[in-house]
Design an enzyme around this catalytic site. Structure first.
Site, PDB file in Angstrom:
ATOM      1  N   HIS A 101       0.294  -0.984   0.057  1.00  0.00           N
ATOM      2  CA  HIS A 101      -0.117   0.162  -0.561  1.00  0.00           C
ATOM      3  C   HIS A 101       0.750   1.114   0.268  1.00  0.00           C
ATOM      4  O   HIS A 101       1.922   1.763   0.300  1.00  0.00           O
ATOM      5  CB  HIS A 101      -0.993   0.258   1.140  1.00  0.00           C
ATOM      6  CG  HIS A 101      -0.093   0.222   2.281  1.00  0.00           C
ATOM      7  ND1 HIS A 101       0.738  -0.856   3.036  1.00  0.00           N
ATOM      8  CD2 HIS A 101      -0.269   1.179   3.838  1.00  0.00           C
ATOM      9  CE1 HIS A 101       0.613  -0.639   4.296  1.00  0.00           C
ATOM     10  NE2 HIS A 101       0.585   0.221   4.429  1.00  0.00           N
ATOM     11  N   HIS A 103       1.126   5.086   1.263  1.00  0.00           N
ATOM     12  CA  HIS A 103      -0.049   6.333   1.706  1.00  0.00           C
ATOM     13  C   HIS A 103       0.771   7.766   0.932  1.00  0.00           C
ATOM     14  O   HIS A 103       1.186   7.687   0.515  1.00  0.00           O
ATOM     15  CB  HIS A 103       1.069   7.153   3.419  1.00  0.00           C
ATOM     16  CG  HIS A 103       0.743   5.525   3.791  1.00  0.00           C
ATOM     17  ND1 HIS A 103      -0.039   5.521   4.933  1.00  0.00           N
ATOM     18  CD2 HIS A 103       1.653   4.185   4.225  1.00  0.00           C
ATOM     19  CE1 HIS A 103      -0.063   4.550   5.977  1.00  0.00           C
ATOM     20  NE2 HIS A 103       0.859   4.305   5.431  1.00  0.00           N
TER      21      HIS A 103
END
Length: 136
Positions: A101, A103
């Site tokens: 992932h 940010h």
């Protein structure tokens, strides 16, 4: 591929509700539940990869293109003054959920966040030794 034990797989594929701000066939972008700043979001691929090391190259490229698109949109809508993109790989680097992932952290003047590295001192010989280690 989806990992049935991965919470981010479940969120990315809509099994767990989220505050989604973008979705397409390969990605979901959600607001972080513990934001560093207003608008802090996560880009989640729908296919499972533990980290950048395991992420297919094509997906990595698409994630960066999506990050650019989101940063432009979020800057316009939120009126932030800058952006940090943060992507951690492995526990020592701060990864806590083992599903790739990225940010997206909007930055605002006086937001009291300090996401900066502390430079170390290094000699030219040390730099050359590292350059050789990487390139030879």
């Amino acid at each position: 591929m989806v990992d049935n034990n991965c919470i981010f797989c479940k969120i990315a594929n809509g099994e767990i509700p989220s505050k989604t701000i973008y979705e397409d066939e390969e990605f979901r972008v959600i607001l972080d539940l513990a934001p560093a700043t207003k608008g802090h979001a996560l880009i989640l691929p729908k296919a499972h990869a533990k980290n950048l090391y395991e992420l297919p190259e094509e997906t990595a490229g698409k994630a960066m293109k999506l990050a650019k698109k989101m940063v432009i949109t979020m800057t316009e809508k939120l009126g932030c003054d800058g952006f940090n993109l943060l992507q951690n790989n492995n526990e020592v680097a701060g990864q806590t959920v083992f599903h790739f992932h990225m940010h997206l952290i909007p930055r605002y003047e006086n937001d009291n966040q300090h996401l900066e590295m502390k430079p170390t001192e290094v000699t030219q010989d040390e730099l050359e030794a590292v350059r050789k280690q990487i390139t030879e």
